[in-house]
Design an enzyme around this catalytic site. Sequence first.
Site, PDB file in Angstrom:
ATOM      1  N   TYR A   1      23.464  23.848 -71.534  1.00  0.00           N
ATOM      2  CA  TYR A   1      22.011  23.752 -71.316  1.00  0.00           C
ATOM      3  C   TYR A   1      21.463  22.709 -72.272  1.00  0.00           C
ATOM      4  CZ  TYR A   1      17.143  25.503 -70.890  1.00  0.00           C
ATOM      5  OH  TYR A   1      15.792  25.633 -70.690  1.00  0.00           O
TER       6      TYR A   1
ATOM      7  N   LYS B   1      23.054  21.879 -67.224  1.00  0.00           N
ATOM      8  CA  LYS B   1      21.654  22.013 -66.837  1.00  0.00           C
ATOM      9  C   LYS B   1      20.871  20.993 -67.639  1.00  0.00           C
ATOM     10  CE  LYS B   1      17.641  25.073 -67.063  1.00  0.00           C
ATOM     11  NZ  LYS B   1      17.098  26.338 -67.598  1.00  0.00           N
TER      12      LYS B   1
END
Length: 306
Positions: free
Chosen positions: A139, A167
């Site tokens: 992330y 992400k």
Amino acid sequence: MIRDVSRWRGVVPAATTQFGTDMSVDIDATQRVQDALIRDGVHGLIAIGTVGENNSLEPDEKIAVLAAAVEVAAGRVPVIAGVCELTTARAVAFARAAEDIGVSGLMVLPAMVYVPTEAELVAHFRAVATSTYLPVMLYNNPPAYRAEVTMRTLAALADVKNVVALKESTPDPRRFTDIHNAFGDRYALFAGLDDVALEGLLLGARGWVSGLTNAFPQESLALWKAVQRGDLAQALIIYRWFMPLLHLDAAHDLVQAIKLAETIMGRGSERVRMPRMPLTGTRYNEVKRLVETAAATRACLSDVVA
């Protein structure tokens, strides 16, 4: 053996965690929210990510929410667990617990509070990933977490086979092309910031990890489907209608705003745990107006959202 990630694609909401009036975790309400999203057609769930208020949950509550998500999903969609801990050791322990519960994979954040060097960030990600057979989505959200997954970070982790996805939550859509040019298909890319989601999808993201899908799932799915069809004209109609709301995902109070949107749309409660507090005053009225305007004008999408 690393678990199959072929289903990691499409619209994957970062689902909210619901609380009762006494602020305890309401598992039944949380499962209702999760089940409603799956029934609406989303392609997966992120459980206890940022929007799921990971850092506001006690360790046993995190396990309970994860187990509830796996139970209610019942294999219909992948459930990816947020890993968001203060130390690497705690993140490793949680990753192993999540694997035992039966989640489909992990979304791993930098260790909280401490701002790492690049070497420390790589070591943290590597330690968590190599502690489990689960596939890992990194992330990247430097505005929120003050640590950046750079090209050097990705290169240093390329040998860790179960680090499979990223992400990408920077506001710079150029990153999608730069990462593709540097690494090809080594990492599956996901748009992670709602108000650059279309740009990410057009530039090769496999899916969209979304906040506002919690309140407007049909419109989110319609945007995804339009991109998959190559129908940019319809995608732009949806995106331009959606954009005032999508900006909320990039705000400091995104969790409160998304939960208020859920409440207005009859899909959940606006209750959040301190130190977050529900929106009030001018900000409450602003978000309420945005959501109600979107709800009132979405009839204009009737020929697009079918």
